[in-house]
Scaffold this active site. Structure first.
Site, PDB file in Angstrom:
ATOM      1  N   GLY A   1       0.742  -1.234   0.032  1.00 29.38           N
ATOM      2  CA  GLY A   1      -0.079  -0.168   0.100  1.00 29.38           C
ATOM      3  C   GLY A   1       0.730   1.116   0.193  1.00 29.38           C
ATOM      4  O   GLY A   1       1.989   1.311   0.375  1.00 29.38           O
ATOM      5  N   CYS A   2       0.454   2.325  -0.433  1.00 31.30           N
ATOM      6  CA  CYS A   2       1.127   3.648  -0.616  1.00 31.30           C
ATOM      7  C   CYS A   2       1.344   4.104   0.686  1.00 31.30           C
ATOM      8  O   CYS A   2       2.660   4.748   1.052  1.00 31.30           O
ATOM      9  CB  CYS A   2       0.436   4.468  -1.747  1.00 31.30           C
ATOM     10  SG  CYS A   2      -1.207   4.721  -1.248  1.00 31.30           S
ATOM     11  N   ASN A   3       0.374   4.351   1.552  1.00 30.36           N
ATOM     12  CA  ASN A   3       0.675   4.922   2.762  1.00 30.36           C
ATOM     13  C   ASN A   3       1.603   3.970   3.443  1.00 30.36           C
ATOM     14  O   ASN A   3       2.294   4.453   4.319  1.00 30.36           O
ATOM     15  CB  ASN A   3      -0.731   5.239   3.430  1.00 30.36           C
ATOM     16  CG  ASN A   3      -1.589   6.204   2.718  1.00 30.36           C
ATOM     17  OD1 ASN A   3      -1.136   7.347   2.642  1.00 30.36           O
ATOM     18  ND2 ASN A   3      -2.879   5.709   2.728  1.00 30.36           N
ATOM     19  N   VAL A   4       1.325   2.734   3.460  1.00 32.72           N
ATOM     20  CA  VAL A   4       2.177   1.791   4.181  1.00 32.72           C
ATOM     21  C   VAL A   4       3.873   1.937   3.534  1.00 32.72           C
ATOM     22  O   VAL A   4       4.342   1.907   4.589  1.00 32.72           O
ATOM     23  CB  VAL A   4       1.770   0.255   3.951  1.00 32.72           C
ATOM     24  CG1 VAL A   4       2.799  -0.819   4.577  1.00 32.72           C
ATOM     25  CG2 VAL A   4       0.235   0.034   4.210  1.00 32.72           C
ATOM     26  N   THR A   5       4.059   1.943   2.483  1.00 33.54           N
ATOM     27  CA  THR A   5       5.318   2.253   2.006  1.00 33.54           C
ATOM     28  C   THR A   5       6.019   3.572   2.884  1.00 33.54           C
ATOM     29  O   THR A   5       7.088   3.603   3.065  1.00 33.54           O
ATOM     30  CB  THR A   5       5.404   2.417   0.378  1.00 33.54           C
ATOM     31  OG1 THR A   5       4.952   1.209   0.007  1.00 33.54           O
ATOM     32  CG2 THR A   5       6.741   2.777   0.094  1.00 33.54           C
TER      33      THR A   5
END
Length: 362
Positions: A153-157
């Site tokens: 996930g983008c936020n996760v990254t």
């Protein structure tokens, strides 16, 4: 698959310039029959391609299949592609840009997503630290052998790259971890919703998925556990805020310093050294993660359109906390660049082939 969405369009933009990959079928459901140029006009070399229906048998004809579908839609489709591939004697590499194959906990999937739990795949973050590592050799080895890859996930990254060096080294207390993110609107996808219209978005910032409800929370916790934290020791308060920009994520992560960090002669120097040990500095180390000079803070504009991540860490002495920041393009390092980077490893190609490694300014 999902070639007409934002993530699908960004994957195609990178693949179109990739020297070792030929783009085959581009598929979608509601847009089938249209020319891709009607929907993704920024891809002139693919403009006359007809968008095909999403059919498992057609997809299974390829060496690589990349899925850019809404969360919860990939699991059944990937199973159908695998069945079709087996029937034809093929074994394509599958990459899922959605969430379906990221989580290893069925309970976490049920709580945050619901629906059938799909088999977890190799996690597509080459820079993910594993317990006892100061560099992510184990993650790259896993991707080099992978045929099924779950793109993060983008936020996760953004949160993982900001915080994992300190978590793995025991310098931050992850039992009280706070992350606030400024997020561009493309992260919400193309679906038409009232709060995503220009009238609501321009000139306004709005939080969403507040109070521990955002679906990326268990994935961040999962990553920090891979980095060496015992299960159940990470408590994350996560608040994303939509801001009026198309692309980008600026993650600010706060955590109390541990006794190990506070006991150092120079806590700021100790933390900075730890982040440099994990990612390198000045081109010596990770190709896509850059530790900025002290006192320089990440900006989303610097990484726009690229696969770069800019990271910074500082000690707030008065508060006794570490302030960790990361800027990425949510469609770049947050999705498409991560997919291509992981795919390159699976194909035995240089990791950054086809990945854009420069931002734009202004």
């Amino acid at each position: 698959m999902g070639a007409t969405g934002y993530a699908g369009g960004e994957v195609l933009r990178l693949l179109a310039a990739h020297p070792e990959i030929e783009i085959g079928a581009v598929t979608a459901n509601s847009s089938a029959g249209a020319h891709l140029g009607q929907i993704q006009p920024h891809l002139p070399e693919l403009a006359i391609r007809e968008v095909e229906p999403t059919e498992a048998g057609r997809l299974a004809e390829h060496d690589i299949v990349i899925l850019a579908l809404p969360h919860g839609a990939s699991g059944q489709v990937t199973a159908a592609i695998e069945d079709a591939a087996r029937a034809s004697g093929r074994s394509p590499i599958l990459l899922d840009c959605g969430a379906d194959h990221r989580l290893t906990s069925a309970a976490a999937w049920e709580h945050y997503y619901g629906g059938p739990f799909a088999e977890p795949w190799t996690y597509g973050m080459p820079e993910l630290l594993h317990a006892g590592e100061t560099s992510p050799a184990a993650q790259r080895a896993a991707l080099s052998a992978a045929t099924r890859i779950a793109v993060p996930g983008c936020n996760v990254t953004a949160v993982t790259l900001a915080a994992q060096p300190g978590a793995a080294a025991g310098l931050i207390d992850t039992s009280s971890l706070t992350a606030v993110l400024a997020v561009g609107y493309s992260g919400a996808g193309k679906s038409l919703k009232p709060h995503l219209t220009a009238a609501e978005a321009l000139g306004s910032a709005q939080a969403y998925a507040v109070g521990g409800t955002h679906r990326h929370i268990p994935e961040i916790v999962q990553n920090l556990q891979v980095a060496g934290l015992p299960a159940g020791t990470t408590r994350l308060s996560f608040t994303p805020v939509l801001v009026p920009m198309s692309r980008g994520i600026l993650a600010t992560v706060i955590a109390p310093l541990t006794a190990l960090a506070l006991g150092a002669d120079a806590p700021q120097a100790r933390l900075r050294e730890t982040w440099i040990d994990a990612y390198g500095l000045g081109g010596d180390g990770e190709a896509l993660i850059h530790i900025l000079p002290e006192g320089v803070w990440p900006t989303t504009g610097s990484v726009l359109g690229s696969g770069l991540a800019y990271v910074q860490v500082a000690v707030d002495v008065a508060a006794g906390v570490a302030t960790m920041m990361c800027a990425i393009d949510n469609l770049g390092k947050g999705t498409a660049s991560a997919a291509i980077q992981s795919l390159n490893l699976a194909l035995g190609l240089p990791e950054t082939t086809g990945v854009i490694m420069r931002g734009v300014a202004p």
